[in-house]
Design an enzyme around this catalytic site. Structure first.
Site, PDB file in Angstrom:
ATOM      1  N   TRP A   1       0.834  -1.202   0.000  1.00  0.00           N
ATOM      2  CA  TRP A   1       0.000   0.000   0.000  1.00  0.00           C
ATOM      3  C   TRP A   1       0.871   1.256   0.000  1.00  0.00           C
ATOM      4  O   TRP A   1       0.553   2.229  -0.686  1.00  0.00           O
ATOM      5  CB  TRP A   1      -0.918  -0.012   1.216  1.00  0.00           C
ATOM      6  CG  TRP A   1      -1.730   1.238   1.346  1.00  0.00           C
ATOM      7  CD1 TRP A   1      -2.915   1.530   0.723  1.00  0.00           C
ATOM      8  CD2 TRP A   1      -1.415   2.386   2.144  1.00  0.00           C
ATOM      9  NE1 TRP A   1      -3.352   2.774   1.075  1.00  0.00           N
ATOM     10  CE2 TRP A   1      -2.457   3.326   1.950  1.00  0.00           C
ATOM     11  CE3 TRP A   1      -0.367   2.708   2.999  1.00  0.00           C
ATOM     12  CZ2 TRP A   1      -2.456   4.560   2.590  1.00  0.00           C
ATOM     13  CZ3 TRP A   1      -0.376   3.944   3.634  1.00  0.00           C
ATOM     14  CH2 TRP A   1      -1.410   4.848   3.430  1.00  0.00           C
ATOM     15  N   HIS A   2       1.964   1.238   0.758  1.00  0.00           N
ATOM     16  CA  HIS A   2       2.855   2.397   0.779  1.00  0.00           C
ATOM     17  C   HIS A   2       3.452   2.651  -0.600  1.00  0.00           C
ATOM     18  O   HIS A   2       3.444   3.776  -1.096  1.00  0.00           O
ATOM     19  CB  HIS A   2       3.982   2.195   1.800  1.00  0.00           C
ATOM     20  CG  HIS A   2       3.593   2.551   3.208  1.00  0.00           C
ATOM     21  ND1 HIS A   2       3.038   1.647   4.063  1.00  0.00           N
ATOM     22  CD2 HIS A   2       3.672   3.720   3.890  1.00  0.00           C
ATOM     23  CE1 HIS A   2       2.791   2.237   5.234  1.00  0.00           C
ATOM     24  NE2 HIS A   2       3.172   3.496   5.147  1.00  0.00           N
ATOM     25  N   ASP A   3       3.988   1.614  -1.186  1.00  0.00           N
ATOM     26  CA  ASP A   3       4.580   1.725  -2.530  1.00  0.00           C
ATOM     27  C   ASP A   3       4.990   0.322  -2.953  1.00  0.00           C
ATOM     28  O   ASP A   3       5.370  -0.501  -2.118  1.00  0.00           O
ATOM     29  CB  ASP A   3       5.806   2.653  -2.529  1.00  0.00           C
ATOM     30  CG  ASP A   3       6.075   3.238  -3.915  1.00  0.00           C
ATOM     31  OD1 ASP A   3       5.412   2.795  -4.871  1.00  0.00           O
ATOM     32  OD2 ASP A   3       6.943   4.126  -4.022  1.00  0.00           O
TER      33      ASP A   3
END
Length: 626
Positions: free
Chosen positions: A509-511
């Protein structure tokens, strides 16, 4: 109230978020009633409304042990700042290599390190964001006055159902209209892409067979995360190129195509933030929240038939109680998903909670608390500015220096302050946009409880860092997967798998980067010793030797801190190779080992203070478990 007392109130947990000082099962309206009761003592009110475990331990703040710790703090803290500043002085041999990354500063004789793009974007746009915070509530008042011909300033203490529905309708209508204008200004023609994704997700929730909704929701939204990254925001030029290749059979040069030129022209109208996909991850969480809240609302038999007062629900009831069936409309869904104050960075609020607060204003919204919260944000912004004028760690890291040219102490402190920069650059936008929501009449959860230097537990750090995301993960991933239990080897294996799945999603989700996956798995790996230690050395077995137990826990906490620093430096700062180079520089000479021993001793003292801070909170009836 004196200046010192007011400053203490600014940094009180109740100012940060009433969820930290009041049980989630307690309606805040009841807290206000108890607070206003002059006959009730503060101790009685705490016992009545907090419902928190208390502590019989005596305060250690004024003991000889802690006076020794104060002396360590007096020596260590200025030294830490000086070492980092010394590595950033203009006389340092490396200064000329990164000087061009620095910008003119407002502190005389110093430049500012604004190399981080996230903070630089916030810093450059603060005047415009400040104007928006003022304009947005004024537009809402004007809208209510002109369209609904009502004064939105007041509200009955117990509004009727008709009044509550009217309030929901007027706020949702305004939020919907403002959301469309907002994303058009932010993303230009790419706003169409955002709305298409929202529409498709809405169809997943409302048209598919009920049993297929959870799996389809996760597949669709995780797929969107990957598609946004791989397709780089679906440029109109790229879409036109694919269409042109299909229509022409690849026989005609696309550079002469009017279709491709038209796509390129559309891309030039990308709004203030043309790369909309970068911050869309936060919207994905709201899309999942809507779908699963709607899915669970279809089985209302799973909820208690006891009638609740909808105007004074507790925070837990606002989240868990389904909205009315008519509330899951496309208008309300878009208003929630693109709610302007929380659209870009959060904090995250569930759909049920959002609808509940639209219908009934939260009792926790008090002007005096909002003012103190705004002052606290301003002080954090000032602290960030001062540190960036004297500690150039981000610019130093950007030019990829030879870390061996720095002393072991400088390498340790530069890494330490880099974590603080990461903490502050995330804290500031989270608190700014939450402040905007508070002014607008919505109370979302606070994202950060503790300073990054006030964390010793991996589990506690996860609970207190991006707390709204932590709560979201509990509701929509952790609990549906069965939670955790270490009663048996099989349960322990399943629990570890649950943690791995949760943190894998968190990392993706962050990257979508390997280093963030490594970060997520490292967090789980570093949780295991802490959980094992808790099982092997339960506190109840050490009741006769509390000092020995506290010392043993403190040693374990120091190890935990070093592991957490390692994981976060890999995930959000230097990566694996950068961290390896820094560690090689620290341990290249004997002085590195000496400094590490000193650093561990200082951390030991710091952890003792962290323990006592939490004991002090427990004595007040507050147990945040972090």
């Amino acid at each position: 109230m004196g200046a010192f007392s007011f400053l203490r109130s600014v940094y009180d947990l109740d100012t940060l978020d009433t969820r930290f000082t009041v049980s989630s099962n307690t309606p805040y309206k009841a807290v206000i009633e108890a607070r206003d009761d002059a006959a009730a003592s503060s101790k009685e009110r705490a016992a009545k409304w907090n419902s928190r475990p208390s502590s019989s331990s005596k305060s250690r703040w004024h003991t000889p042990e802690f006076y020794l710790y104060y002396l360590v703090f007096v020596i260590a803290m200025p030294s830490m700042f000086w070492i980092a500043y010394d590595a950033s002085k203009t006389t340092h041999p490396n200064y000329r290599n990164y000087e061009h990354y620095l910008s003119p500063g407002w502190i005389p004789g110093r430049k500012i390190d604004a190399t981080d793009s996230q903070y630089r974007t916030l810093r450059n746009n603060i005047p415009y964001l400040g104007a928006l915070v003022v304009l947005h509530p004024l537009l809402r008042i004007l809208y209510n006055t002109v369209v609904y011909r009502i004064n939105s300033g007041g509200q009955a203490s117990r509004p009727t159902l008709e009044e509550a529905d009217r309030r929901l309708n007027q706020r949702a209508s305004f939020d919907f209209g403002f959301a469309i204008i907002y994303i058009l200004a932010l993303h230009g023609v790419s706003a169409v892409k955002v709305l298409i994704i929202l529409y498709l997700n809405y169809q997943v929730a409302t048209t598919l067979p009920r049993k297929s909704v959870p799996v389809a929701t996760w597949v669709f939204n995780i797929g969107i995360l990957f598609a946004n990254e791989l397709c780089k925001g679906y440029k109109f030029k790229d879409i036109a190129s694919i269409l042109w290749a299909f229509l022409s059979g690849g026989l005609i040069d696309e550079s002469n195509s009017s279709l491709v030129n038209w796509g390129r022209w559309l891309d030039s109208y990308g709004g203030l933030m043309s790369r909309w996909e970068i911050l869309f991850n936060i919207t994905v969480l709201r899309l999942i929240s809507f779908n699963l809240d709607y899915y669970w609302s279809l089985d209302r038999r799973s909820y208690s038939p006891v009638e609740l007062d909808p105007s004074s629900l507790s925070e837990k009831d606002r989240v868990s109680t389904p909205a009315q069936s008519g509330d899951y409309s496309f208008r309300n869904y878009v208003a929630y998903a693109i709610y302007a104050p929380l659209y870009l960075t959060g904090p995250i609020i569930t759909f049920n909670d959002y609808i509940s607060q639209l219908r009934y204003k939260s009792a926790s919204l008090e002007l005096s608390r909002t003012i103190r919260y705004g002052i606290r944000f301003a002080l954090a912004l000032f602290a960030m500015e001062v540190i960036l004028h004297y500690d150039y760690v981000q610019a130093i890291a950007k030019f990829s220096p030879r870390w061996a040219e720095y002393t072991a102490a400088q390498l340790c402190l530069l890494s330490y302050f880099n974590l603080h920069m990461i903490w502050l650059k995330l804290l500031l936008p989270w608190r700014f946009f939450r402040l905007w929501a508070l002014i607008d009449g919505i109370d979302p959860p606070e994202n950060i409880i503790r300073c990054v230097s006030n964390n010793w537990s991996t589990l506690g750090f996860w609970r207190s860092w991006h707390r709204s995301f932590y709560r979201w993960s509990l509701r929509y991933i952790y609990v549906p997967l069965g939670g955790s239990s270490f009663a048996s080897a099989r349960d322990a294996a399943r629990s570890v798998l649950t943690y791995v799945l949760v943190f894998t999603f968190v990392a993706l989700w962050h990257d979508i980067q390997l280093r963030l996956l490594i970060w997520g798995w490292l967090i789980v790996f570093f949780m295991l010793p802490e959980m094992a230690a808790g099982s092997l050395f339960p506190k109840r077995r050490w009741d006769a030797r509390p000092t020995a137990y506290r010392t043993m826990c403190c040693v374990g906490a120091v190890v935990n801190i070093l592991m957490m620093m390692t994981a976060n430096l890999v995930g959000f700062a230097f990566g694996v190779d950068g961290l390896r180079a820094i560690l090689a520089g620290i341990f290249e000479h004997f002085s590195g080992y000496v400094f590490l021993a000193i650093a561990c001793s200082v951390l030991f003292v710091g952890v003792q203070a962290m323990f006592e801070i939490r004991e002090s909170e427990i004595r007040r009836g507050i147990n945040l478990k972090c």
